[in-house]
Enzyme design. Structure first.
Site, PDB file in Angstrom:
ATOM      1  N   ILE A  31      -1.029   1.517  -7.237  1.00  0.00           N
ATOM      2  CA  ILE A  31      -2.449   1.198  -7.070  1.00  0.00           C
ATOM      3  C   ILE A  31      -2.792   0.987  -5.601  1.00  0.00           C
ATOM      4  O   ILE A  31      -3.857   1.406  -5.132  1.00  0.00           O
ATOM      5  CB  ILE A  31      -2.807  -0.042  -7.919  1.00  0.00           C
ATOM      6  N   GLY A  32      -1.902   0.368  -4.842  1.00  0.00           N
ATOM      7  CA  GLY A  32      -2.151   0.152  -3.420  1.00  0.00           C
ATOM      8  C   GLY A  32      -2.307   1.459  -2.662  1.00  0.00           C
ATOM      9  O   GLY A  32      -3.204   1.614  -1.827  1.00  0.00           O
ATOM     10  N   TYR A  65       5.247 -13.927 -15.083  1.00  0.00           N
ATOM     11  CA  TYR A  65       4.282 -12.922 -14.613  1.00  0.00           C
ATOM     12  C   TYR A  65       2.866 -13.304 -15.053  1.00  0.00           C
ATOM     13  O   TYR A  65       1.922 -13.277 -14.256  1.00  0.00           O
ATOM     14  CB  TYR A  65       4.671 -11.549 -15.157  1.00  0.00           C
ATOM     15  N   SER A 108      -4.414  -9.008 -13.429  1.00  0.00           N
ATOM     16  CA  SER A 108      -3.967  -8.262 -14.605  1.00  0.00           C
ATOM     17  C   SER A 108      -4.569  -8.914 -15.840  1.00  0.00           C
ATOM     18  O   SER A 108      -4.838 -10.117 -15.853  1.00  0.00           O
ATOM     19  CB  SER A 108      -2.435  -8.293 -14.706  1.00  0.00           C
ATOM     20  N   GLY A 152       0.776  -1.234   0.000  1.00  0.00           N
ATOM     21  CA  GLY A 152       0.000   0.000   0.000  1.00  0.00           C
ATOM     22  C   GLY A 152       0.803   1.277   0.000  1.00  0.00           C
ATOM     23  O   GLY A 152       0.231   2.359   0.131  1.00  0.00           O
TER      24      GLY A 152
END
Length: 248
Positions: free
Chosen positions: A18-19, A149, A136, A14
């Site tokens: 995005i976090g 990934y 994703s 975070g």
């Protein structure tokens, strides 16, 4: 009226991207938010800026996950919102040239760590809690040099759907957000230089019907939506694509 008053949220990873954006929006809606990350200075700085509660924990370290869960339970009790966001792209290379070290680093954070974060927190999730995984669009693509990934995110989606089925009797909702190209620093962390990043951004924008990159704040808004019982109480096991139409 704030949608998330009296809710306790955990956001892994975070302190940036995005976090960070998700933690900010959750706090704006009244939630108490704990942010986690590996770098003490970065996590504490972000927490001070946000008004969040900092916790140093590496999602790839099962001991850290255990400690995080135990401390959250001891200090705060039950959790209402669990946003499993931390992740890395790792080095971009072919299957032929993939190293065991790179494979393990990506899988230990993106899949193993995410899996056991959920595993450890299930007992202290409130009934009707919300779990959101950051996935994703690469989970369903097969581009060269991104095998690990892509595989890590495909595995994440699989366990999220299974978790949605397992936790439904407790009315716990488990969903996935799968962004397309989002303007964050994750690719620079993968080792790409500024010129390469600019070229990549320009190429991606040319391929996206809406002709723009997404933002962390747009993804964060979806996290808030999925965390709001009134807005999404009938949504579970769902993958929400946010990609500007790239997948059309």
């Amino acid at each position: 009226m704030n949608k998330l008053n009296n809710k306790l949220a955990i956001v892994t990873g975070g302190n940036s991207g995005i976090g960070y954006a998700a933690a900010k929006k959750l706090i704006a809606e009244g939630a108490r938010v704990i942010i986690t990350g590996r770098r003490k200075e970065a996590v504490e700085k972000a927490a001070e800026e946000l008004g969040a509660i900092p916790f140093i924990a590496d999602q790839s370290d099962l001991g850290d996950i255990d400690f995080l869960k135990n401390e959250v339970e001891k200090q705060f009790g039950k959790v209402d919102i669990l946003f499993i966001n931390a992740g890395i792209t790792g080095g971009l290379t072919s299957i032929e040239n993939m190293s065991v070290q790179n494979f393990d680093e990506v899988m230990n954070i993106n899949f193993r760590g995410a899996y056991f974060t959920l595993n450890k927190f299930i007992p202290i999730l409130n009934d009707s809690a919300s779990v959101v995984f950051l996935s994703s669009i690469v989970a369903s693509t097969y581009k060269p040099n991104s095998s690990v990934y892509q595989a890590s995110k495909a595995a994440l989606n699989s366990i999220a759907k299974t978790a949605a089925a397992e936790l439904a009797p407790r009315k716990i909702r488990v969903n996935m957000i799968s962004p397309g190209p989002i303007k964050t620093n994750i690719m620079s962390k993968a080792g790409l230089d500024e010129e390469t990043l600019k070229g990549l951004d320009d190429y991606l924008i040319s391929q996206i019907p809406l002709k723009k990159m997404g933002t962390a704040e747009e993804v964060a808004q979806l996290v808030v939506h999925l965390s709001d019982d009134a807005a999404s109480g009938f949504i579970t096991g769902t993958e929400i694509i946010i990609d500007g139409g790239l997948g059309l």
